[in-house]
Scaffold this active site. Structure first.
Site, PDB file in Angstrom:
ATOM      1  N   HIS A 141      37.686  37.385  54.635  1.00 44.90           N
ATOM      2  CA  HIS A 141      37.940  38.816  54.472  1.00 44.90           C
ATOM      3  C   HIS A 141      36.634  39.611  54.509  1.00 44.90           C
ATOM      4  CE1 HIS A 141      39.251  42.323  51.727  1.00 44.90           C
ATOM      5  NE2 HIS A 141      39.486  42.616  52.981  1.00 44.90           N
ATOM      6  N   GLU A 153      34.762  37.619  51.613  1.00 45.63           N
ATOM      7  CA  GLU A 153      35.519  36.803  50.661  1.00 45.63           C
ATOM      8  C   GLU A 153      36.142  35.649  51.454  1.00 45.63           C
ATOM      9  OE1 GLU A 153      37.321  39.692  47.176  1.00 45.63           O
ATOM     10  OE2 GLU A 153      38.262  39.810  49.131  1.00 45.63           O
ATOM     11  N   ASN A 192      39.411  43.788  46.251  1.00 45.91           N
ATOM     12  CA  ASN A 192      40.450  44.816  46.366  1.00 45.91           C
ATOM     13  C   ASN A 192      41.216  45.016  45.066  1.00 45.91           C
ATOM     14  OD1 ASN A 192      39.955  45.858  48.835  1.00 45.91           O
ATOM     15  ND2 ASN A 192      41.519  44.685  49.912  1.00 45.91           N
TER      16      ASN A 192
HETATM   17  N1  CAA Z   1      27.367  50.740  63.065  1.00 41.25           N
HETATM   18  C1  CAA Z   1      26.137  51.220  63.209  1.00 41.25           C
HETATM   19  N2  CAA Z   1      25.667  52.277  62.544  1.00 41.25           N
HETATM   20  C2  CAA Z   1      26.503  52.865  61.667  1.00 41.25           C
HETATM   21  C3  CAA Z   1      27.811  52.397  61.432  1.00 41.25           C
HETATM   22  C4  CAA Z   1      28.250  51.296  62.196  1.00 41.25           C
HETATM   23  N3  CAA Z   1      29.476  50.789  62.067  1.00 41.25           N
HETATM   24  N4  CAA Z   1      28.397  53.189  60.508  1.00 41.25           N
HETATM   25  C5  CAA Z   1      27.476  54.112  60.155  1.00 41.25           C
HETATM   26  N5  CAA Z   1      26.347  53.918  60.868  1.00 41.25           N
HETATM   27  C6  CAA Z   1      25.134  54.698  60.855  1.00 41.25           C
HETATM   28  C7  CAA Z   1      25.400  56.193  60.742  1.00 41.25           C
HETATM   29  O1  CAA Z   1      25.721  56.763  61.970  1.00 41.25           O
HETATM   30  C8  CAA Z   1      24.087  56.702  60.204  1.00 41.25           C
HETATM   31  O2  CAA Z   1      23.175  56.863  61.256  1.00 41.25           O
HETATM   32  P1  CAA Z   1      22.134  58.085  61.234  1.00 41.25           P
HETATM   33  O3  CAA Z   1      21.243  57.802  60.072  1.00 41.25           O
HETATM   34  O4  CAA Z   1      21.461  57.959  62.541  1.00 41.25           O
HETATM   35  O5  CAA Z   1      22.944  59.340  61.097  1.00 41.25           O
HETATM   36  C9  CAA Z   1      23.606  55.537  59.340  1.00 41.25           C
HETATM   37  O6  CAA Z   1      24.362  54.379  59.731  1.00 41.25           O
HETATM   38  C10 CAA Z   1      23.832  55.776  57.916  1.00 41.25           C
HETATM   39  O7  CAA Z   1      25.177  56.225  57.793  1.00 41.25           O
HETATM   40  P2  CAA Z   1      25.644  57.008  56.573  1.00 41.25           P
HETATM   41  O8  CAA Z   1      24.781  58.191  56.301  1.00 41.25           O
HETATM   42  O9  CAA Z   1      27.119  57.214  56.686  1.00 41.25           O
HETATM   43  O10 CAA Z   1      25.232  55.869  55.569  1.00 41.25           O
HETATM   44  P3  CAA Z   1      25.454  55.582  54.163  1.00 41.25           P
HETATM   45  O11 CAA Z   1      24.158  55.289  53.589  1.00 41.25           O
HETATM   46  O12 CAA Z   1      26.356  56.586  53.542  1.00 41.25           O
HETATM   47  O13 CAA Z   1      26.260  54.202  54.285  1.00 41.25           O
HETATM   48  C11 CAA Z   1      28.320  53.106  54.138  1.00 41.25           C
HETATM   49  C12 CAA Z   1      27.519  54.138  54.878  1.00 41.25           C
HETATM   50  C13 CAA Z   1      27.683  51.722  54.307  1.00 41.25           C
HETATM   51  C14 CAA Z   1      29.709  53.091  54.739  1.00 41.25           C
HETATM   52  C15 CAA Z   1      28.310  53.501  52.616  1.00 41.25           C
HETATM   53  O14 CAA Z   1      28.754  54.808  52.472  1.00 41.25           O
HETATM   54  C16 CAA Z   1      29.149  52.587  51.793  1.00 41.25           C
HETATM   55  O15 CAA Z   1      28.730  51.532  51.377  1.00 41.25           O
HETATM   56  N6  CAA Z   1      30.389  53.032  51.474  1.00 41.25           N
HETATM   57  C17 CAA Z   1      31.334  52.233  50.747  1.00 41.25           C
HETATM   58  C18 CAA Z   1      32.081  51.411  51.735  1.00 41.25           C
HETATM   59  C19 CAA Z   1      33.069  50.503  51.122  1.00 41.25           C
HETATM   60  O16 CAA Z   1      33.345  50.547  49.930  1.00 41.25           O
HETATM   61  N7  CAA Z   1      33.654  49.630  51.947  1.00 41.25           N
HETATM   62  C20 CAA Z   1      34.660  48.729  51.514  1.00 41.25           C
HETATM   63  C21 CAA Z   1      35.966  49.355  51.752  1.00 41.25           C
HETATM   64  S1  CAA Z   1      37.258  48.339  51.152  1.00 41.25           S
HETATM   65  C22 CAA Z   1      37.502  47.254  52.362  1.00 41.25           C
HETATM   66  O17 CAA Z   1      36.972  47.274  53.405  1.00 41.25           O
HETATM   67  C23 CAA Z   1      38.437  46.188  52.021  1.00 41.25           C
HETATM   68  C24 CAA Z   1      39.818  46.354  52.432  1.00 41.25           C
HETATM   69  O18 CAA Z   1      40.392  45.342  52.602  1.00 41.25           O
HETATM   70  C25 CAA Z   1      40.552  47.644  52.485  1.00 41.25           C
END
Ligand code: CAA
Length: 394
Positions: A141, A153, A192
């Site tokens: 996961h 996971e 989750n």
């Molecule tokens: N690939 C490459 N670059 C990416 C990208 C990707 N997929 N996504 C974002 N970036 C880039 C952005 O474009 C940005 O570039 P610039 O600096 O040039 O603008 C850079 O990375 C930084 O982006 P952000 O400003 O959005 O970055 P951030 O520091 O806010 O980090 C994040 C983004 C990692 C998503 C952060 O907000 C985070 O950790 N959020 C929490 C996410 C989370 O909890 N995920 C789990 C969800 S639950 C799940 O997935 C399980 C399920 O089963 C449902």
């Protein structure tokens, strides 16, 4: 699994395309399969965009075109999976769709191939009942976005073989992820379960008019220093995905009241970032929600996270996860600045219990009842940092 060189990823959506990208970045040949060409084209575009971003920041060692050349995009299931050593399924969270895919995998894959599912909420045991040899089925996961979140996971069902578990763990390491092993196939696994408790509490606080969407998110983002507020994250994951995940978990004994707040949005087609609106509105000019800093002390962040701490206590009491796995899980899967149990020790276990009690009083939700582990900690004086002993010693 050092020898894994061709992997099939089934489903080219948010998770599927990200998983395929991570694998390709790490030198693995990937066949991405979906049922319509437009889904594949969309995935290809998103991977190209992401690789370009990573290249600009020197976060990949090879050029993007070379990585792209390891990806092939297929409509034909049999062709996509027949030569693969590992298949990772990442189709929608519908048990019937997943079982149908696994029935096909039974027919078309090498008998030695590992069959992995990226499900976030459905039991591995239920999915693996669709194949003759469930010992080769395992949960792997990933977290959204797979390219940026370090956690994986690995979930074993009661039938998964030790070798398959070991191979899944090696693959995770091979692609620079940090695996945690989920010891029991419980709904929502580790992360989750913790996340959903926080999200449901956030919604209940708004539904009961104890806080607004912006207040909750401000408290979590600036007060607790999480990367995103609960509603911002919900929009990012997709409100349809959250609905699927929570319903699947509820049907399997993990009680979560979905509530009108999210149901209304989904009915109106407001699914979050991907549709331009959810709890917030998204435009090209304004791709991220504006969450006011000045609301960050409206409520105590312990109130929103106490139910997640309670859930962590359940995971510990039921030997599903170790303390370290919980800490690693929230830090690398959800981007928490520190582990949830350390945060609980900072707030105080007595504060966690009083938060659970006041939430219970306001909502009448039975799942808010404090776990025996927390009650025992308080009666033994293990209140957290202030008593020098809580989940950890200080
Ligand atoms: N690939 C490459 N670059 C990416 C990208 C990707 N997929 N996504 C974002 N970036 C880039 C952005 O474009 C940005 O570039 P610039 O600096 O040039 O603008 C850079 O990375 C930084 O982006 P952000 O400003 O959005 O970055 P951030 O520091 O806010 O980090 C994040 C983004 C990692 C998503 C952060 O907000 C985070 O950790 N959020 C929490 C996410 C989370 O909890 N995920 C789990 C969800 S639950 C799940 O997935 C399980 C399920 O089963 C449902």
């Amino acid at each position: 699994m050092g020898s894994t060189r061709t992997v099939a990823v089934l489903g080219a959506g948010t998770m599927g395309h990200g998983i395929a990208e991570v694998l390709a970045i790490h030198g693995i040949q990937v066949n991405v399969r979906d049922i319509e060409r437009r889904f594949l084209d969309n995935a290809k575009q998103k991977i190209e965009w992401s690789l370009k971003k990573l290249q600009e920041k020197n976060q990949i060692n090879e050029n993007a075109e070379r990585i792209m050349s390891r990806l092939s995009f297929e409509l034909d299931m049999q062709k996509a999976v027949r030569d693969c050593d590992l298949i990772i399924e990442a189709v929608p969270e519908d048990i019937n769709v997943k079982k149908d895919i696994f029935r096909q995998l039974d027919l078309y894959t090498k008998s030695s191939a590992i069959l992995a599912t990226n499900t976030s909420s459905l039991p591995i045991g239920e999915i693996s009942s669709a194949v003759k040899d469930p010992s080769r089925v395992v949960g792997i996961h990933f977290f959204n976005p797979p390219v940026m979140m370090k956690l994986v996971e690995v979930i074993r069902s009661t039938s998964t073989s030790d070798k398959v578990v070991r191979d899944a763990i090696s693959l995770a390491k091979e692609i620079s992820k940090v695996p945690i092993l989920v010891q029991k196939d419980v709904p929502g696994f580790i992360v989750n379960r913790l996340l959903v408790r926080m999200m449901v509490t956030a919604r209940l606080l708004v539904e009961k008019r104890m806080a607004t969407v912006e207040e909750v998110d401000s408290v979590l983002k600036y007060g607790a220093k999480l990367p995103m507020g609960a509603f911002e994250l919900a929009d990012y994951i997709g409100l349809d995905v959250i609905t699927f995940v929570e319903k699947a978990m509820s049907q399997r004994g993990f009680h979560v009241p979905l509530g009108t707040l999210i149901e209304d949005k989904v009915r109106e087609g407001k699914l979050g970032v991907k549709t331009g609106s959810g709890f917030y509105t998204y435009t090209k000019e304004q791709p991220k929600p504006v969450i006011p800093l000045e609301l960050s002390s409206k409520i105590n962040s312990a109130l929103i996270l106490a139910p997640s701490v309670n859930e962590a206590a359940w995971l510990l009491s039921n030997s599903v996860a170790s303390k370290d796995d919980i800490e690693v899980g929230v830090k690398l899967g959800l981007g928490f600045p520190e582990g949830l149990l350390h945060m609980a020790d900072e707030w105080g276990i007595d504060v966690i219990i009083s938060s659970l009690k006041s939430l219970y009083k306001a909502t009448g939700e039975a799942w808010l009842e404090p776990q025996q582990l927390l009650l025992s900690m308080v009666s033994e004086g293990r209140l957290g940092r202030k008593s020098k002993k809580g989940f950890f010693e200080y």
